[in-house]
Write an enzyme that holds these catalytic residues in place. Sequence first.
Site, PDB file in Angstrom:
ATOM      1  N   ASP A   1      -5.958  -3.361  -0.823  1.00  0.00           N
ATOM      2  CA  ASP A   1      -5.650  -4.396   0.684  1.00  0.00           C
ATOM      3  C   ASP A   1      -6.385  -2.699   1.073  1.00  0.00           C
ATOM      4  O   ASP A   1      -5.898  -1.702   0.346  1.00  0.00           O
ATOM      5  CB  ASP A   1      -4.598  -4.651   0.636  1.00  0.00           C
ATOM      6  CG  ASP A   1      -4.314  -4.728   1.694  1.00  0.00           C
ATOM      7  OD1 ASP A   1      -5.048  -5.624   2.209  1.00  0.00           O
ATOM      8  OD2 ASP A   1      -3.586  -4.628   2.483  1.00  0.00           O
TER       9      ASP A   1
ATOM     10  N   ASP B   1      -5.314  -2.495   5.053  1.00  0.00           N
ATOM     11  CA  ASP B   1      -4.224  -1.842   6.217  1.00  0.00           C
ATOM     12  C   ASP B   1      -3.796  -1.759   5.776  1.00  0.00           C
ATOM     13  O   ASP B   1      -2.813  -2.385   4.754  1.00  0.00           O
ATOM     14  CB  ASP B   1      -4.575  -3.478   7.286  1.00  0.00           C
ATOM     15  CG  ASP B   1      -5.747  -2.895   7.536  1.00  0.00           C
ATOM     16  OD1 ASP B   1      -6.955  -2.444   7.890  1.00  0.00           O
ATOM     17  OD2 ASP B   1      -5.996  -4.390   7.926  1.00  0.00           O
TER      18      ASP B   1
HETATM   19  C1  BG6 Z   1      -5.135  -7.550   7.755  1.00  0.00           C
HETATM   20  C2  BG6 Z   1      -4.262  -6.973   8.371  1.00  0.00           C
HETATM   21  O1  BG6 Z   1      -5.709  -6.270   6.462  1.00  0.00           O
HETATM   22  O2  BG6 Z   1      -6.324  -7.864   8.368  1.00  0.00           O
HETATM   23  C3  BG6 Z   1      -3.604  -8.231   8.871  1.00  0.00           C
HETATM   24  O3  BG6 Z   1      -2.516  -7.209   6.923  1.00  0.00           O
HETATM   25  C4  BG6 Z   1      -4.191  -8.772  10.119  1.00  0.00           C
HETATM   26  O4  BG6 Z   1      -2.355  -7.804   9.825  1.00  0.00           O
HETATM   27  C5  BG6 Z   1      -5.933  -9.363   9.226  1.00  0.00           C
HETATM   28  O5  BG6 Z   1      -4.260  -9.720  10.610  1.00  0.00           O
HETATM   29  C6  BG6 Z   1      -6.355  -9.456  10.130  1.00  0.00           C
HETATM   30  O6  BG6 Z   1      -7.642  -8.453  10.708  1.00  0.00           O
HETATM   31  P1  BG6 Z   1      -8.557  -9.018  12.174  1.00  0.00           P
HETATM   32  O7  BG6 Z   1      -8.837  -6.666  11.897  1.00  0.00           O
HETATM   33  O8  BG6 Z   1      -9.750  -8.460  11.362  1.00  0.00           O
HETATM   34  O9  BG6 Z   1      -7.525  -8.485  13.163  1.00  0.00           O
HETATM   35 MG    MG Z   2      -1.972  -4.805   3.744  1.00  0.00          MG
END
Ligand code: BG6
Ligand code: MG
Length: 212
Positions: free
Chosen positions: A8, A10
Amino acid sequence: MITSVIFDLDGVLVFTDKYHYIAWKKIADELGIHFDESINNRLRGVSRMDCLNILLEGYKGKVLSDDEKEALATRKNDYYRELLAGMTPADVSDSVRDTLSELKKRGYLISIGSSSRNAKFILDKVALADAFDAISDGNNIDHSKPNPEVFVKAANFLNQPCNRCLVVEDAKAGISAGKAAGMATVAIGDAAKCHIADHNISEVSELLGILL
Ligand code: BG6
Ligand code: MG
């Protein structure tokens, strides 16, 4: 035998989870919605619109149309992208970079498995885009975690069976997704507190003690 590691992004390789928090908090404040760390933890790993729907559980105003919700999700993403724009290669720790290259040296394939549609933008900002054998992200899935799709796609991109893959996640939804894909799981950060993964670590480099 594990051949591949799916990370993963984030909250595991980069701490963009703090920027997600700031951006959602801004939207919550604008709408007069209570927002705290425990609500934020439910947003980990899930899609942008699913996050908004979780946030709106605390909304006392009129029912919002799909267009209004789309506008809110876009505004959140604008706030988030402003914060991402300031990221540099220094936002990836030496420990993360060393762990990735040691795993490659040991012969493992490595992939990103992220629900984010900003994943490639982030990887470019922090100079990690070329570090991976595959990238599976929010742009190639219809269902975000806890659905296993993003990890199954990563395994397909790597041309590896799911039971040879190990997922590294900070989200409870991500650990559930990894398990649903039939993969081994390692939890870090918030997910490690739930004790639902095969292994719990506090530092990405601890993977080197698991994947020999
Ligand atoms: C994930 C995060 O990696 O991506 C979530 O943990 C987030 O919190 C999701 O909502 C979608 O991300 P993005 O950047 O497309 O808004
Ligand atoms: Mg994450």
